[in-house]
Design a protein around this motif. Structure first.
Motif, mmCIF file in Angstrom:
data_model
loop_
_atom_site.group_PDB
_atom_site.id
_atom_site.type_symbol
_atom_site.label_atom_id
_atom_site.label_comp_id
_atom_site.label_asym_id
_atom_site.label_seq_id
_atom_site.Cartn_x
_atom_site.Cartn_y
_atom_site.Cartn_z
ATOM 1 N N ALA A 13 -3.565 3.105 -4.071
ATOM 2 C CA ALA A 13 -2.546 4.120 -4.363
ATOM 3 C C ALA A 13 -2.275 4.272 -5.857
ATOM 4 N N GLU A 14 -2.387 3.194 -6.614
ATOM 5 C CA GLU A 14 -2.143 3.247 -8.064
ATOM 6 C C GLU A 14 -3.073 4.241 -8.771
ATOM 7 N N SER A 15 -4.235 4.460 -8.226
ATOM 8 C CA SER A 15 -5.205 5.367 -8.844
ATOM 9 C C SER A 15 -4.760 6.823 -8.793
ATOM 10 N N HIS A 66 -2.792 9.201 -14.386
ATOM 11 C CA HIS A 66 -4.245 9.203 -14.198
ATOM 12 C C HIS A 66 -4.749 10.634 -14.003
ATOM 13 N N GLN A 67 -4.003 11.437 -13.259
ATOM 14 C CA GLN A 67 -4.402 12.825 -13.042
ATOM 15 C C GLN A 67 -4.404 13.606 -14.351
ATOM 16 N N VAL A 68 -3.418 13.351 -15.196
ATOM 17 C CA VAL A 68 -3.356 13.989 -16.515
ATOM 18 C C VAL A 68 -4.568 13.561 -17.343
ATOM 19 N N SER A 99 -9.943 8.790 -16.214
ATOM 20 C CA SER A 99 -9.314 7.495 -16.445
ATOM 21 C C SER A 99 -9.741 6.516 -15.363
ATOM 22 N N ASP A 100 -9.725 5.284 -15.657
ATOM 23 C CA ASP A 100 -10.112 4.165 -14.796
ATOM 24 C C ASP A 100 -11.457 4.363 -14.094
ATOM 25 N N ALA A 101 -12.404 4.992 -14.809
ATOM 26 C CA ALA A 101 -13.800 5.148 -14.378
ATOM 27 C C ALA A 101 -13.986 5.985 -13.118
#
Length: 119
Positions: free
Chosen positions: A67-69, A74-76, A6-8
């Motif tokens: 921190a949002e990353s 995102h980990q899922v 997610s998020d590249a």
């Protein structure tokens, strides 16, 4: 190997063995080699197709600065990206401490989706 999560963010992972897919997620300050050094890979590779994943910010995976990353969603998404790359739709999961909360979220998200743990 690497896949874009997610998020590249690029997520590093490796596979070995054969049999029932088993995804192993390491704990905080570890990486996918933790499972090998603890003896799990040798013990499980004959009976399982192991997927060892470096969490974002660890090992060979990208380490975003914001921190949002590092939110659990995102980990899922990162684990799902690896599963998609490997064409795995049913798997078992093993976690070490820190990764357990991500695994619980993964199971919750995947219970009503094409991804299924077969549990």
């Amino acid at each position: 190997m690497q896949v874009t999560g997610s998020d590249a963010v690029r997520i590093a992972f490796e596979t070995m063995g054969g049999g029932l897919p088993l995804v192993l997620s390491h704990g905080l300050f570890g990486d996918r080699t933790t499972w090998r050094s603890a003896g799990y890979v040798d013990a499980l590779a004959d009976s399982h197709r192991l997927g060892l994943i470096d969490a974002r910010g660890q090992g060979g995976s990208d380490a975003p600065h914001d921190a949002e990353s590092y939110r659990i969603d995102h980990q899922v998404d990162d684990v799902i990206a690896v599963l998609d790359e490997l064409n795995i739709s049913r798997w078992r999961s093993g976690e070490h401490r820190w990764a357990a909360s991500s695994a619980l979220e993964l199971l919750t998200e995947c219970s009503n989706s094409p991804w299924n743990t077969g549990a």
